[in-house]
Scaffold this active site. Structure first.
Site, PDB file in Angstrom:
ATOM      1  N   ILE A   8       0.844  -1.191   0.000  1.00 26.96           N
ATOM      2  CA  ILE A   8       0.000   0.000   0.000  1.00 26.96           C
ATOM      3  C   ILE A   8       0.880   1.243   0.000  1.00 26.96           C
ATOM      4  O   ILE A   8       1.974   1.242   0.576  1.00 26.96           O
ATOM      5  CB  ILE A   8      -0.969  -0.014   1.211  1.00 26.96           C
ATOM      6  CG1 ILE A   8      -1.959   1.147   1.142  1.00 26.96           C
ATOM      7  CG2 ILE A   8      -0.226  -0.044   2.527  1.00 26.96           C
ATOM      8  CD1 ILE A   8      -3.089   1.055   2.174  1.00 26.96           C
ATOM      9  N   CYS A   9       0.417   2.277  -0.676  1.00 25.14           N
ATOM     10  CA  CYS A   9       1.072   3.585  -0.666  1.00 25.14           C
ATOM     11  C   CYS A   9       2.533   3.461  -1.124  1.00 25.14           C
ATOM     12  O   CYS A   9       2.804   2.944  -2.188  1.00 25.14           O
ATOM     13  CB  CYS A   9       0.944   4.193   0.730  1.00 25.14           C
ATOM     14  SG  CYS A   9       1.419   5.932   0.861  1.00 25.14           S
ATOM     15  N   GLY A  10       3.472   3.890  -0.336  1.00 22.11           N
ATOM     16  CA  GLY A  10       4.885   3.888  -0.724  1.00 22.11           C
ATOM     17  C   GLY A  10       5.450   2.522  -1.023  1.00 22.11           C
ATOM     18  O   GLY A  10       6.413   2.391  -1.793  1.00 22.11           O
TER      19      GLY A  10
ATOM     20  N   THR B 126       4.104   0.284  -2.790  1.00 23.10           N
ATOM     21  CA  THR B 126       3.872  -0.057  -4.196  1.00 23.10           C
ATOM     22  C   THR B 126       5.060   0.380  -5.049  1.00 23.10           C
ATOM     23  O   THR B 126       5.345  -0.243  -6.073  1.00 23.10           O
ATOM     24  CB  THR B 126       2.585   0.603  -4.728  1.00 23.10           C
ATOM     25  OG1 THR B 126       2.692   2.035  -4.637  1.00 23.10           O
ATOM     26  CG2 THR B 126       1.369   0.147  -3.933  1.00 23.10           C
TER      27      THR B 126
ATOM     28  N   ALA C  78      -2.548  -0.826  -3.282  1.00 18.43           N
ATOM     29  CA  ALA C  78      -3.521   0.200  -2.891  1.00 18.43           C
ATOM     30  C   ALA C  78      -2.858   1.553  -2.790  1.00 18.43           C
ATOM     31  O   ALA C  78      -1.645   1.666  -2.569  1.00 18.43           O
ATOM     32  CB  ALA C  78      -4.170  -0.161  -1.552  1.00 18.43           C
TER      33      ALA C  78
END
Length: 206
Positions: free
Chosen positions: A105-107, A109, A158
């Protein structure tokens, strides 16, 4: 028992794991706990989250056996470009090869993008520009979807705003609840409507 490993890293966006942690506690409602949450770090040294909490990993990455991994969760953070995280990324690649769920999720990815994992899989992130601008090895633009979360096989991604849908996809991939339980759980936490809560209670007893 298999473990759902949550990776702890300095600058971790601690709030992004909230919904999946809540969702996993519902195992006690359905009467059988198949997965236990366990935190893992590069070492067992405490880390400091973006939310200001100090957290101590249950184990180091060296202590993780692939056979014990039910899923590997990679929260966001500001340090994913640092080489110190390579051991957990190596584990992530092994998990993907073995069809074990890996959720970023977020960073986090961005770390998967750097590995080339997202080049041929449906995925999302904070934005397409986030990946194209920061990952020199990313070529997966045609597989990017502008959604809060995405799932392609055992790889779940995400945006920073997608924690709830990310958690839903993780729960689905673990196959520990019926579709009725997951739909009611997601409906309740996405709307707050009591009828979904009642559906969740009823579905959990079946």
């Amino acid at each position: 028992m298999k473990h759902v490993y949550i990776y702890l890293l300095n600058t971790m966006a601690d709030w992004e794991t909230g919904y999946i942690l809540q969702g996993l506690t519902a195992q006690t409602m359905v009467g059988e706990v198949k997965y236990q949450v366990k935190t893992v770090g590069i070492t067992k040294e405490p880390i400091r989250t973006l939310g200001g909490m100090t957290m101590v990993p249950d184990c180091s990455i060296e202590e993780v056996s692939l056979d014990s991994v039910g899923a590997l969760l990679l929260p966001g953070g500001e340090t994913w470009k640092e080489e110190v995280h390579q051991p957990v990324l190596d584990l992530a690649l092994l998990c993907i090869e073995q069809k074990i769920p890996v959720a970023a999720i977020c960073g986090a990815t961005l770390a998967l993008a750097d590995l080339g994992v997202l080049n041929k899989r449906t995925h999302t992130s904070n934005s397409l520009e986030f990946l194209t601008g920061l990952s020199p090895t990313y070529t997966g633009s045609s597989f990017y979807v502008n959604e809060m979360a995405a799932r392609d096989g055992n790889v779940i991604t995400a945006s920073s705003a997608g924690g709830l849908l990310w958690a839903k996809y993780i729960l689905e991939s673990l196959n520990i609840y019926s579709k009725e339980v997951i739909d009611a759980w997601y409906g309740y936490f996405s709307t707050g409507r009591m009828e979904y809560f009642m559906e969740l209670m009823e579905a959990s007893q079946n």
